[in-house]
Design a protein around this motif. Structure first.
Motif, mmCIF file in Angstrom:
data_model
loop_
_atom_site.group_PDB
_atom_site.id
_atom_site.type_symbol
_atom_site.label_atom_id
_atom_site.label_comp_id
_atom_site.label_asym_id
_atom_site.label_seq_id
_atom_site.Cartn_x
_atom_site.Cartn_y
_atom_site.Cartn_z
ATOM 1 N N ILE A 204 0.846 -1.199 0.000
ATOM 2 C CA ILE A 204 0.000 0.000 0.000
ATOM 3 C C ILE A 204 0.883 1.251 0.000
ATOM 4 C CG2 ILE A 204 -1.673 1.350 1.333
ATOM 5 C CD1 ILE A 204 -2.878 -1.328 2.274
ATOM 6 N N ASP A 205 1.940 1.221 0.803
ATOM 7 C CA ASP A 205 2.843 2.379 0.857
ATOM 8 C C ASP A 205 3.455 2.668 -0.509
ATOM 9 O OD1 ASP A 205 2.288 2.837 3.472
ATOM 10 O OD2 ASP A 205 4.105 1.889 4.273
ATOM 11 N N GLN A 206 3.721 1.610 -1.281
ATOM 12 C CA GLN A 206 4.246 1.795 -2.636
ATOM 13 C C GLN A 206 3.247 2.523 -3.517
ATOM 14 O OE1 GLN A 206 6.868 -0.530 -4.761
ATOM 15 N NE2 GLN A 206 7.973 0.586 -3.200
ATOM 16 N N VAL A 207 1.973 2.177 -3.355
ATOM 17 C CA VAL A 207 0.937 2.860 -4.139
ATOM 18 C C VAL A 207 0.868 4.333 -3.723
ATOM 19 C CG1 VAL A 207 -1.544 2.964 -4.638
ATOM 20 C CG2 VAL A 207 -0.386 0.740 -4.517
ATOM 21 N N LEU A 208 0.920 4.566 -2.404
ATOM 22 C CA LEU A 208 0.845 5.948 -1.923
ATOM 23 C C LEU A 208 2.071 6.745 -2.370
ATOM 24 C CD1 LEU A 208 -0.593 5.434 1.682
ATOM 25 C CD2 LEU A 208 -1.806 5.960 -0.436
ATOM 26 N N ALA A 209 3.204 6.060 -2.477
ATOM 27 C CA ALA A 209 4.432 6.750 -2.886
ATOM 28 C C ALA A 209 4.346 7.264 -4.321
ATOM 29 C CB ALA A 209 5.634 5.817 -2.720
ATOM 30 N N LEU A 210 3.398 6.762 -5.071
ATOM 31 C CA LEU A 210 3.197 7.277 -6.437
ATOM 32 C C LEU A 210 2.485 8.624 -6.418
ATOM 33 C CD1 LEU A 210 1.956 3.978 -8.143
ATOM 34 C CD2 LEU A 210 4.169 5.078 -8.495
ATOM 35 N N GLY A 211 2.119 9.084 -5.219
ATOM 36 C CA GLY A 211 1.445 10.375 -5.111
ATOM 37 C C GLY A 211 -0.045 10.249 -4.866
ATOM 38 N N VAL A 212 -0.523 9.033 -4.685
ATOM 39 C CA VAL A 212 -1.943 8.808 -4.396
ATOM 40 C C VAL A 212 -2.249 9.319 -2.992
ATOM 41 C CG1 VAL A 212 -3.652 7.000 -3.930
ATOM 42 C CG2 VAL A 212 -2.116 6.802 -5.904
ATOM 43 N N ARG A 213 -3.347 10.061 -2.856
ATOM 44 C CA ARG A 213 -3.748 10.506 -1.509
ATOM 45 C C ARG A 213 -4.814 9.571 -0.954
ATOM 46 N NH1 ARG A 213 -5.508 16.401 -1.065
ATOM 47 N NH2 ARG A 213 -5.380 15.881 1.154
ATOM 48 N N LEU A 214 -4.777 9.367 0.355
ATOM 49 C CA LEU A 214 -5.702 8.436 1.000
ATOM 50 C C LEU A 214 -6.379 9.141 2.159
ATOM 51 C CD1 LEU A 214 -6.785 5.555 1.733
ATOM 52 C CD2 LEU A 214 -4.688 5.264 3.062
ATOM 53 N N LYS A 215 -7.707 9.139 2.162
ATOM 54 C CA LYS A 215 -8.442 9.644 3.322
ATOM 55 C C LYS A 215 -9.145 8.483 3.993
ATOM 56 C CE LYS A 215 -9.169 14.518 2.506
ATOM 57 N NZ LYS A 215 -10.129 15.593 2.312
ATOM 58 N N LYS A 216 -8.611 8.079 5.138
ATOM 59 C CA LYS A 216 -9.261 7.015 5.908
ATOM 60 C C LYS A 216 -10.424 7.623 6.700
ATOM 61 C CE LYS A 216 -4.850 5.717 7.181
ATOM 62 N NZ LYS A 216 -3.868 4.993 7.969
ATOM 63 N N ASN A 217 -11.219 6.783 7.332
ATOM 64 C CA ASN A 217 -12.355 7.255 8.141
ATOM 65 C C ASN A 217 -13.334 8.098 7.334
ATOM 66 O OD1 ASN A 217 -11.390 6.104 10.605
ATOM 67 N ND2 ASN A 217 -9.943 7.781 10.782
ATOM 68 N N HIS A 218 -13.371 7.901 6.036
ATOM 69 C CA HIS A 218 -14.312 8.640 5.194
ATOM 70 C C HIS A 218 -15.248 7.658 4.510
ATOM 71 C CE1 HIS A 218 -11.884 12.128 5.937
ATOM 72 N NE2 HIS A 218 -12.621 12.884 5.148
ATOM 73 N N LEU A 219 -16.467 7.594 5.004
ATOM 74 C CA LEU A 219 -17.480 6.739 4.396
ATOM 75 C C LEU A 219 -18.187 7.559 3.323
ATOM 76 C CD1 LEU A 219 -19.126 4.053 4.428
ATOM 77 C CD2 LEU A 219 -20.622 5.118 6.117
ATOM 78 N N VAL A 220 -17.916 7.236 2.066
ATOM 79 C CA VAL A 220 -18.510 8.027 0.988
ATOM 80 C C VAL A 220 -20.005 7.736 0.931
ATOM 81 C CG1 VAL A 220 -18.483 8.559 -1.483
ATOM 82 C CG2 VAL A 220 -16.350 8.042 -0.276
ATOM 83 N N GLY A 221 -20.788 8.782 0.780
ATOM 84 C CA GLY A 221 -22.239 8.665 0.894
ATOM 85 C C GLY A 221 -22.696 9.239 2.227
ATOM 86 N N ARG A 222 -21.752 9.280 3.204
ATOM 87 C CA ARG A 222 -22.061 9.868 4.508
ATOM 88 C C ARG A 222 -21.069 10.991 4.848
ATOM 89 N NH1 ARG A 222 -26.854 8.155 4.897
ATOM 90 N NH2 ARG A 222 -27.330 6.030 5.507
ATOM 91 N N SER A 223 -19.772 10.669 4.905
ATOM 92 C CA SER A 223 -18.776 11.705 5.231
ATOM 93 C C SER A 223 -18.437 12.556 4.013
ATOM 94 C CB SER A 223 -17.473 11.086 5.746
ATOM 95 O OG SER A 223 -17.670 9.868 6.400
ATOM 96 N N VAL A 224 -18.675 11.993 2.852
ATOM 97 C CA VAL A 224 -18.472 12.708 1.596
ATOM 98 C C VAL A 224 -19.794 12.538 0.855
ATOM 99 C CG1 VAL A 224 -17.149 12.778 -0.558
ATOM 100 C CG2 VAL A 224 -16.027 12.034 1.568
#
Ligand SMILES: Cc1cc2nc3c(=O)[nH]c(=O)nc-3n(C[C@H](O)[C@H](O)[C@H](O)COP(=O)(O)OP(=O)(O)OC[C@H]3O[C@@H](n4cnc5c(N)ncnc54)[C@H](O)[C@@H]3O)c2cc1C
Ligand SMILES: Cc1cc2nc3c(=O)[nH]c(=O)nc-3n(C[C@H](O)[C@H](O)[C@H](O)COP(=O)(O)OP(=O)(O)OC[C@H]3O[C@@H](n4cnc5c(N)ncnc54)[C@H](O)[C@@H]3O)c2cc1C
Ligand code: SF4
Ligand code: SF4
Ligand code: FES
Lengths: 464, 286
Positions: A204-224
């Protein structure tokens, strides 16, 4: 780490028992069962490859890894080059090498399988990925920023793969994950003895190292909100098939009945096996019945076994019909899980808490729509198993929460998002892949569908 | 990378009852009446649900009773301290419409949920009657706030130290005899919701209760929170937490709330011991 090795029982095709720790040692901990190949073993295995001109194995791989190319580099002892070849097509090789059902994918069609044993492609893939992780991973190149924003919902294998592909194409990717950890089933479902969590985290860290941003604790449909989501230039839905099915038999809500998802989440994600060091509790059954015959059932059974239980696995068809990876069926048996095949539960017994499960034997007669023998209960064959815990692993359905909130999103009968072969949904800039589109499937199929969707998204964004 | 959720305000409201304001913009922006958050204090923490009791700017208010390990540990946090994870708003919002006259009832710490529901009902044009009850006067919370929102407010205490001597159900029964009530909300301990909602059955008044089964993810993925409503299995975290009271199997809910009693006790004792050794007061230092 390769101290003692058992050969023995697991001669099943594709069951990599050569490098397994002995069963009596491994049922006492959550350390990895399969120790992997040594460099010498990897080279020897790779040298067996015929380097086919028209490699069938590649066609068996949903993400089209150039298998002969990476295997040749392994044979030459050129591991960094092998890693480069792998990651060209697959950003999660240490995971796939461990959990792909290779016997029905790449290895199942390897030409060598006709005469002798197929090349152990999964084991080699894992070897290369582990070698790279231990020796410093190299990041693939990314294209220049395009200025386009893509939202990915869910951080399981489908979401991670789409995110990596899109980031490599230069798009700004935001991944939303509702849990406090990324990885989806890789993190909360598949136990550490099969897929160590540091391996998942590193990929996962390798994917993030490509510049991907990750927002945890975000339930889409509710928090977004759905409007915020649809405001991105493109959207990839990868919310998985996390909704557990229950059998609908009497007694299912008694204390001590778990869905496999709950049991595994408590242990894998929340570390309830280490209670009270960790705060989340889980019941420790002395005698546990696990219902099901897939990977999920094997995992639940083997986790319960590691927590000290005597475990019976109840499956309504025969052992040959079990959809689980062969290796895991073999592993489960080696670890002392009792298999009750052609058996189906009818009722869970107990006052408040579980004290037993009533089952009926099943006969295999006729064929059902899927071509598999269709089991029928045998009248009068009921019997009771004394258990204090029941884990249901009979399947999961597409997670309805977000997709039911998106107006105009076409869905199939089982709640899955309807997509074409490129992951397009009924809404022009919304794509979907992985289990939310296919229903519960495999890691590598989720990744394959995500790659195709990412390519289509990239083409769409570049056209605009 | 780790996003932290800061405690902005921490107040003790009554014996073992605390009011916390926690900064969580993605929750505050979307929160509606009837919804909740799940928080995890730190890397070793469990995920526990708490109702969203109010919202201001980027912060949400939770009001909780320190009953076990996690709620007691939460109560040691001071303003400026952080919580590792907060997710929300979870669950379906309350079904707010203009029904006419609505009664919103809170029992004990369940009163925490009432202001948001009452406020939204009021804004939708309803005549709102509040009933808040506690064991005794010193345990009664949010009285002023509820008085401000509701058209009429009744107070009950089990020991008669304030308001009506008795239970919220007594007041509700009387009201139902005197006037038309179109909808009732009841939030409190399971046994209180069971008893109180029984009162509205003969009057055929649609009654909502907010169920509080044990949860893990809060997103519909585990089934820990399953409850039986009208003979069907529902997941309280996504299908609820509010359900038609007259359809709920309360006995099953209460049974399932007790699953981990043994382990909860171990956890709490261990925490109490740890606190003694480290001295009272300080936040957690995992
Ligand atoms: C116990 C178990 C064992 C398995 N073993 C194997 C195996 O050995 N080999 C194999 O190939 N396959 C296996 N599988 C199947 C495989 O894991 C899945 O097919 C695969 O993970 C699907 O990937 P996905 O990305 O589509 O979804 P998931 O991995 O389910 O990920 C979905 C993610 O989306 C998040 N999410 C959902 N809704 C929202 C929302 N609204 N907002 C934000 N986030 C959201 C979820 O929290 C989750 O993290 C197993 C599955 C289980 C449960
Ligand atoms: C939707 C919802 C909203 C809630 N809102 C509030 C609130 O606003 N204020 C408040 O004080 N309490 C609220 N609760 C209850 C609160 O979550 C529990 O009191 C808390 O989890 C107890 O944790 P503990 O470790 O302190 O106590 P423990 O000793 O672990 O548990 C005490 C009791 O709390 C319940 N409980 C334990 N773990 C959980 C869990 N993971 N999820 C749900 N219940 C659990 C059990 O019934 C248990 O017997 C709510 C519960 C739900 C489901
Ligand atoms: S990713 Fe899976 S299917 Fe593809 S080559 Fe590797 S092990 Fe085989
Ligand atoms: S089919 Fe088998 S032998 Fe041929 S290239 Fe692929 S792995 Fe090698
Ligand atoms: S808490 Fe897991 S499904 Fe509701």
């Amino acid at each position: 780490m390769n101290g003692s090795r058992s050969t023995g029982a697991g001669a099943a095709k594709g069951a990599g028992t050569m490098s397994d720790r002995p069963a009596d040692a491994r049922v006492r901990d959550f350390e990895e069962v399969d120790c992997g190949l040594t460099p010498a073993e990897a080279i020897a295995e790779a040298e067996r490859c015929l380097q086919c001109k028209k490699p069938l194995c590649v066609r068996g791989c949903p993400v089209c890894i150039d298998i002969p190319a990476f295997v040749r580099e392994v044979a030459d002892g050129n591991f960094p080059e092998a890693a480069r070849a792998l990651k060209e097509q697959n950003m999660l090789p240490a995971i796939c090498g461990r959990v792909c059902p290779q016997e029905t994918q790449c290895e199942g069609v390897c030409i060598l399988g006709n005469k002798e044993t197929p090349i152990r492609i999964g084991a080699l893939e894992r070897f290369v990925a582990d070698w790279e992780r231990q020796n410093g991973a190299e990041l693939p190149e990314t294209a220049r920023p395009t200025g386009k924003r893509v939202a990915v919902v869910g951080s399981g294998p489908a979401g991670l793969t789409a995110a990596a592909e899109l980031a490599r194409s230069g798009h700004a990717v935001m991944v939303f994950e509702s849990l406090h950890e990324a990885g989806g089933v890789l993190t909360y479902g598949i136990p550490a003895f099969r897929l160590p969590k540091n391996v998942v985290k590193a990929e996962i860290d390798q994917v993030l190292a490509l510049g991907v941003r990750l927002k945890k604790n975000h339930l889409v449909g509710r928090s977004v909100s759905v409007d915020e989501l649809l405001g991105y230039d493109a959207v990839f839905l990868a919310t998985g098939a996390g909704l557990p099915a229950f059998m609908g038999i009497p007694g299912e809500n008694k204390n001590g009945v778990y869905s496999a998802n709950e049991f595994l989440t408590r242990v894998n994600l929340m570390h309830a096996d280490a209670f009270p060091e960790f705060d989340t509790p889980v019941l420790h059954g002395a005698r546990v019945a696990v219902v099901g015959g897939g990977n999920v059932a094997m995992d639940a059974a083997r986790v319960a076994r590691r927590m000290g239980a005597k475990v019976s696995l109840i499956y309504r068809r025969g052992e040959e019909e079990m959809p689980a990876r062969r290796a895991e069926v073999v592993h489960a048996k080696e670890e002392g899980i009792e298999f009750l095949t052609c058996t189906n539960p009818t009722r869970i017994l107990g006052e408040g808490c579980v004290t037993g499960i009533e089952c009926v034997k099943m006969s295999l007669c006729g064929m059902d729509a899927s071509g598999r023998p269709s089991p029928e209960p045998i009248p009068g064959s009921e019997f009771t198993l004394d258990v204090d815990m029941v884990i249901q692993a009979i399947g999961t359905n597409p997670n309805p929460l977000l997709v039911s909130l998106i107006p105009g999103l076409g869905r199939g009968r089982k709640g899955n998002v309807v997509v074409d072969e490129n992951g397009r949904t009924s809404i022009p800039h919304v794509y979907a892949g992985g289990d939310i589109a296919t229903g519960a499937a495999t890691v590598i199929e989720a990744m394959g569908s995500a790659k195709r969707a990412a390519a289509a998204i990239d083409a769409m964004l570049k056209e605009e | 990378m780790k996003r932290l959720y800061k405690v902005e305000l921490a107040t003790k409201l009554a014996d073992r009852v605390y009011e916390y304001w926690i900064s969580a913009p993605q929750v505050a922006r979307h929160a509606r009446a009837g919804q909740f958050i799940i928080l995890r204090l730190h890397e070793k923490g469990e995920r526990i649900p708490l109702t969203i009791s109010a919202v201001k700017g980027d912060a949400v208010r939770v009001i909780f009773m320190a009953v076990g390990k996690t709620t007691q540990e939460l109560a040691t946090l001071r303003p400026g301290d952080s919580i590792s994870d907060v997710v929300g708003p979870l669950g379906k919002p309350s079904e707010i419409e203009n029904y006419g006259t609505c009664c919103v009832i809170g029992g004990g710490v369940g009163i925490a949920s009432t202001p948001l529901i009452a406020k939204e009902l009021k804004a939708a044009g309803n005549h709102v009657i509040g009933i808040i009850g506690a064991r005794s006067a010193d345990l009664l919370i949010l009285e002023d706030e509820m008085r401000e929102i509701c058209d009429d407010l009744y107070i009950t205490t089990d020991d008669g130290s304030k308001g009506v001597h008795g239970f919220a159900s007594d007041v509700l029964k009387k009201l139902l005899e005197e006037r038309t009530i179109d909808r009732v909300w009841i939030i409190g301990p399971a046994i209180m919701m069971k008893v109180t909602s029984g009162v509205t059955v003969p009057y055929g008044v649609k009654t909502y209760v907010s169920l509080n089964p044990i949860m893990v993810d809060g997103t519909g993925m585990c089934g820990s929170c399953r409850v039986t409503v009208g003979k069907e299995t529902k997941f309280a975290c996504v299908d609820g937490p509010e359900f038609d009271a007259h359809q709920v199997d309360f006995n099953e809910l209460m049974q399932r709330q007790r699953i981990y009693m043994g382990q909860e006790k171990v956890s709490l004792e261990r925490f109490a011991e740890h606190r003694c050794r480290c001295g009272e007061g300080g936040g957690h230092h995992e």
